[in-house]
Design a protein around this motif. Structure first.
Motif, mmCIF file in Angstrom:
data_model
loop_
_atom_site.group_PDB
_atom_site.id
_atom_site.type_symbol
_atom_site.label_atom_id
_atom_site.label_comp_id
_atom_site.label_asym_id
_atom_site.label_seq_id
_atom_site.Cartn_x
_atom_site.Cartn_y
_atom_site.Cartn_z
ATOM 1 N N ILE A 54 44.330 -52.858 7.886
ATOM 2 C CA ILE A 54 43.334 -53.515 8.737
ATOM 3 C C ILE A 54 44.024 -54.352 9.819
ATOM 4 N N GLU A 55 45.087 -55.034 9.434
ATOM 5 C CA GLU A 55 45.844 -55.825 10.412
ATOM 6 C C GLU A 55 46.406 -54.926 11.508
ATOM 7 N N PHE A 56 46.893 -53.750 11.114
ATOM 8 C CA PHE A 56 47.424 -52.798 12.098
ATOM 9 C C PHE A 56 46.321 -52.332 13.047
ATOM 10 N N LEU A 57 45.130 -52.096 12.504
ATOM 11 C CA LEU A 57 43.987 -51.665 13.313
ATOM 12 C C LEU A 57 43.671 -52.681 14.406
ATOM 13 N N PHE A 58 43.639 -53.951 14.046
ATOM 14 C CA PHE A 58 43.262 -54.974 15.022
ATOM 15 C C PHE A 58 44.430 -55.373 15.920
ATOM 16 N N ALA A 104 51.340 -48.175 3.480
ATOM 17 C CA ALA A 104 52.646 -48.405 4.106
ATOM 18 C C ALA A 104 52.942 -49.878 4.322
ATOM 19 N N ARG A 105 51.926 -50.731 4.118
ATOM 20 C CA ARG A 105 52.075 -52.157 4.393
ATOM 21 C C ARG A 105 51.580 -52.962 3.204
ATOM 22 N N LYS A 106 51.985 -54.186 3.118
ATOM 23 C CA LYS A 106 51.566 -55.043 2.018
ATOM 24 C C LYS A 106 50.170 -55.612 2.277
ATOM 25 N N GLY A 107 49.426 -55.819 1.197
ATOM 26 C CA GLY A 107 48.118 -56.451 1.304
ATOM 27 C C GLY A 107 47.141 -55.647 2.146
ATOM 28 N N PHE A 108 46.552 -56.314 3.139
ATOM 29 C CA PHE A 108 45.578 -55.672 4.020
ATOM 30 C C PHE A 108 46.242 -55.240 5.326
ATOM 31 N N GLY A 109 47.462 -54.715 5.208
ATOM 32 C CA GLY A 109 48.236 -54.345 6.389
ATOM 33 C C GLY A 109 47.588 -53.288 7.249
#
Length: 660
Positions: free
Chosen positions: A41-45, A34-39
Motif C-alpha cells: 500500500i505504501e508503494f501504491l501511494f 516483497a516489503r515489510k508490513g503494509f509495504g
C-alpha cells in the motif's frame, strides 16, 4: 456453490473489468510480499505511476485468457505463476538480500541441492507435498473448471488483448525515456523496491548478456589500446612463452561471506573475532573492495576477479557462469598466466557442479579443479558446510603438484548461510553480548564464530606459505557481505556492496592501500608484480579509472570478447578448452579383491564421494579409507575386473570423473 456460480456469471459478462481489478489486487499482494508490513500500500501511494504500470504488466498476461473457452483455467494458471513469483521473492528475501530473479530458475538444480542447508526435513517434505497438491489441483481444474457459454468473440478479445499488450510496451518505452524506469540496475534490491517486482523480474528474463555498443566496430575496439600493446600479429591474443620463473606463485583466496564483524554496529561481541585479519590489513596492502553481490552471488564476484569484466554490463541478476561461459571458451587470468608458463588451479570446498564450475573453469584456462568431491575427511560446520581449514593442504598440494609457478584460485565456503535463529554452538569462542533481538543474536553468533575459525585458517595458511621455498603472493578478500539483517546504517563500510581485501606475500612488497572494485583487483595485483598481460587487465592498468570513457570501453571489450566479432583477437576466438583435470592427486585402482562374497577395491586417493561404477552405472559403495572401497551390490564375477571408481556429485548423483 451458488456464490461461486454467481461470481463466474459476473466474470463472464465483465471479463475485462475483472482482469483489471484482479491485476491490481495481484500486484498489491506481490508488492506486499516483497516489503515489510503494509509495504504494498505504501508503494501504491508513494509511486502510483510505477505501481499502475506493474499492474498493466500483469493485466497484459491476464487478458490473454479471455481468448480461450477455458478462461477460468488459464486465469488461474496465470494467477498462480504471478503468485509463485511473489511468494518466491518474499521467501528468498527472508534468506538473502538479493531478490528473486529469472536466473534463479536457471540455478534451480543448485538451489535444490542446498535445500538441506536451509530447510528442515519436515519443511522439505512439506514443500514437496505442496507442489504435488498444486499439480493435482491443476489437473482437476482442467477437467472440472467451467467453459465459457457460447462462442468466444475472438476478434474483439484478440483486439483488446493486442491493445493492452501494445499499451504495455508503449508505456515501458515512454517511462524509460522519461527516466521513471531504468533498464540498468546498479543495485538489484533497490531496483525491485523502486521499480516493482513484475517489471524487474521480467527484466531479468528479457534483458540478458552485454548489449552491443552503438558505435561498435573494429576501429573502436582497437583504439582502446596503443599499437605497442598488441602482439606481432597486431592483436591481443596471448602469446605462449615460459617466463613464469620471473614471477612469484600467485594465489587468490575468495572467502565466503567474509567481512570484519567489528564493522557491524548493531551488535556487541565478547572479543575480537578477526585479530589476525586485522593485523594483515594493518601490515600489508589492503583496502575496501566493491563487489557485485550482496548477501549472495559468489560466482559473480569470482567472474569479475577472474576476467576483469563487470557483471553490471550483463542483464540484471545474470550469472555469466550460468549463461555465456557455460558453453563459450574465453580469456581469464588463468588463460593469460597459463600462456606465460604458469600452471593453473582452482579449488573449492563445495560441489564441482555448483554454478557449473566444472564446465566454466575448463572453458577459461584452468589445468586442474579440486572440488570437495576430491577431498577426504572434510570437517563440517553445524549447518553442514565444509570448513575452510581443509583448504590449507589443498592449496599446498596444488603448488607442489607442478614444477612451474602456480596460479591457484581458491573459493571457500565456511561462512555461508543460512544462519540459524536458535543456538547451535555450545560454549562458542565468540559470544554476542548484545543484539536487537534473540533471533538476531543467534544468527550473528553463529556467523562470527565461523568467521573466527576462518581467521584462524588464514593464520595457518600464511604460516605454511611463509615456509614455502618459493615466492608467493596471496590475495584474499570477501566475496560479499553475509545474508544477515544488515542495513547501511548497521554496517560501518561505504555500502552494502563492500568487503575488504589484503595482498599478502612471503617476501617484501611495499604496502600500498587502495580501494578497488572486484573487476580491478587482478589488474592491480598484476601491475604490482610487473605483469602487463591480458586484454582487460592491461586495459585497467593503462586507462584512467576516472575518465568518462573508462567503463564504456570496458563494456565494449566485454561485448567483443564474449558476444561480438572478437576484433581484439584478430577476428577469431583463440581460446579452447584446457582439458582440465579434476583434482591434483590421481585417483587410482591398484586391484580388486574378493573376500567371501564381497568385493573390495584397493587404490589411492579415494574420498567419501568415491563410488564403484560398472559400465557407467553407480553401484552401492561404502568408503572405508583413502585406499579402500567396499562394494555392497552384487556383480557378475566376469564383470569384476571392469569395475572403475568415479567421483559422484552428492546431490544429483552425477558422475564427475572416472578412473581410466
Amino acid at each position: 456453490m451458488d456464490s461461486i456460480k454467481k461470481l463466474y456469471d459476473k466474470y463472464e459478462k465483465n471479463s475485462f473489468a475483472f482482469c483489471v481489478i484482479w491485476a491490481f489486487l495481484l500486484n498489491l499482494i506481490i508488492e506486499t510480499l516483497a516489503r515489510k508490513g503494509f509495504g504494498g500500500i505504501e508503494f501504491l501511494f508513494h509511486s502510483p505511476v510505477i505501481f499502475l504500470y506493474n499492474t498493466l504488466i500483469i493485466l497484459a498476461t491476464l487478458v490473454v485468457a479471455t481468448v480461450f473457452n477455458r478462461r477460468v483455467f488459464f486465469v488461474t494458471v496465470i494467477t498462480s505463476i504471478w503468485l509463485a513469483i511473489g511468494i518466491a521473492n518474499g521467501v528468498i528475501l527472508t534468506q538473502r538480500i538479493t531478490p528473486f530473479t529469472m536466473k534463479d530458475l536457471s540455478n534451480l538444480t543448485d538451489g535444490i541441492s542446498l535445500m538441506s542447508n536451509y530447510f528442515s526435513n519436515v519443511q522439505i517434505i512439506g514443500i514437496g507435498a505442496g507442489i504435488a497438491i498444486i499439480a493435482v489441483a491443476f489437473i482437476l481444474l482442467w477437467i472440472k473448471a467451467p467453459k465459457k457459454k457460447g462462442k468466444v468473440n475472438h476478434k474483439r478479445n484478440l483486439t483488446v488483448a493486442f491493445l493492452v499488450v501494445a499499451l504495455t510496451f508503449g508505456a515501458s518505452f515512454g517511462l524509460v525515456q522519461a527516466h521513471v524506469l531504468s533498464t540498468f540496475f546498479g543495485n538489484l534490491g533497490y531496483a525491485y523496491s523502486d521499480y516493482g517486482v513484475p517489471y524487474c523480474f521480467l527484466n531479468t528474463w528479457l534483458n540478458t548478456g552485454i548489449n552491443k555498443p552503438k558505435d561498435y566496430s573494429e576501429e573502436m575496439i582497437m583504439n582502446l589500446f596503443d599499437k605497442d600493446d598488441f602482439n606481432k600479429d597486431g592483436n591481443m591474443t596471448p602469446v605462449k612463452e615460459d617466463v613464469d620463473e620471473k614471477y612469484p606463485n600467485i594465489l587468490f583466496l575468495q572467502l565466503e561471506s567474509f567481512v570484519d564483524p567489528n564493522l557491524f554496529n548493531n551488535i556487541e561481541l565478547s572479543k575480537n573475532p578477526v585479530p589476525f585479519f586485522q593485523s594483515l590489513m594493518k601490515n600489508y596492502s589492503s583496502g575496501y573492495l566493491r563487489v557485485p553481490a550482496c548477501g549472495a552471488g559468489t560466482a559473480n564476484t569470482e567472474f569479475e576477479v577472474m576476467t576483469g569484466i563487470s557483471v553490471k554490463f550483463f542483464g540484471p541478476g545474470e550469472y555469466p557462469f550460468k549463461s555465456v561461459l557455460k558453453d563459450k571458451c574465453a580469456e581469464s587470468a588463468a588463460a593469460d598466466l597459463k600462456a606465460m608458463g604458469f600452471s593453473t588451479h582452482a579449488i573449492h570446498n563445495h560441489r564441482a557442479l555448483f554454478y557449473n564450475r566444472n564446465q566454466v573453469f575448463n572453458n577459461i584456462g584452468y589445468d586442474t579443479f579440486t572440488s570437495v568431491e576430491y577431498m577426504s575427511d572434510v570437517p563440517k560446520t553445524p549447518k553442514n558446510w565444509a570448513k575452510d581449514s581443509i583448504l590449507v593442504d589443498q592449496i599446498l598440494e596444488s603448488m607442489k603438484s607442478t614444477k612451474e609457478r602456480d596460479y591457484t584460485y581458491t573459493i571457500s565456503v565456511q561462512g555461508h548461510g543460512k544462519y540459524p535463529t536458535e543456538q547451535l554452538i555450545n560454549n562458542p569462542a565468540i559470544q554476542v553480548t548484545y543484539a536487537p533481538s534473540e533471533e538476531i543474536k543467534w544468527k550473528y553468533e553463529y556467523y562470527v564464530n565461523q568467521i573466527y575459525e576462518m581467521d584462524q585458517f588464514l593464520k595457518n595458511l600464511t604460516t605454511a606459505l611463509k615456509k614455502y621455498d618459493e615466492d608467493v603472493v596471496l590475495v584474499l578478500y570477501g566475496d560479499h557481505i553475509p545474508a544477515l539483517d544488515v542495513t547501511e546504517n548497521s554496517y560501518d563500510a561505504p555500502n552494502l556492496y563492500t568487503t575488504q581485501y589484503v595482498i599478502w606475500s612471503n617476501f617484501d612488497m611495499e604496502k600500498k592501500d587502495k580501494n578497488l572494485t572486484a573487476y580491478q583487483l587482478t589488474a592491480e595485483v598484476f601491475d604490482r608484480l610487473g605483469i602487463h598481460k591480458g586484454t582487460t587487465f592491461r586495459y585497467h592498468q593503462e586507462t584512467d579509472h576516472k575518465s568518462k570513457g573508462y567503463l564504456k570501453g570496458l563494456k565494449a571489450l566485454g561485448y567483443d570478447m564474449l558476444y561480438g566479432d572478437c576484433y581484439i583477437y584478430g577476428g577469431k576466438n583463440p581460446f579452447k578448452q584446457s582439458n582440465m583435470k579434476m583434482g591434483t592427486k590421481e585417483i587410482k585402482i591398484d586391484g580388486v579383491t574378493k573376500v567371501g562374497d564381497k568385493y573390495y577395491i584397493k587404490g589411492q586417493n579415494f574420498t567419501e564421494y568415491s563410488k564403484i561404477t560398472l559400465n557407467g552405472k553407480v553401484l552401492e559403495t561404502i568408503y572405508l579409507n583413502p585406499t579402500l572401497l567396499g562394494l555392497l551390490d552384487e556383480v557378475d564375477p566376469e564383470d569384476a575386473d571392469n569395475m572403475k571408481v568415479s567421483q559422484i556429485d552428492k546431490s544429483n548423483k552425477d558422475i564427475i570423473s572416472t578412473t581410466e
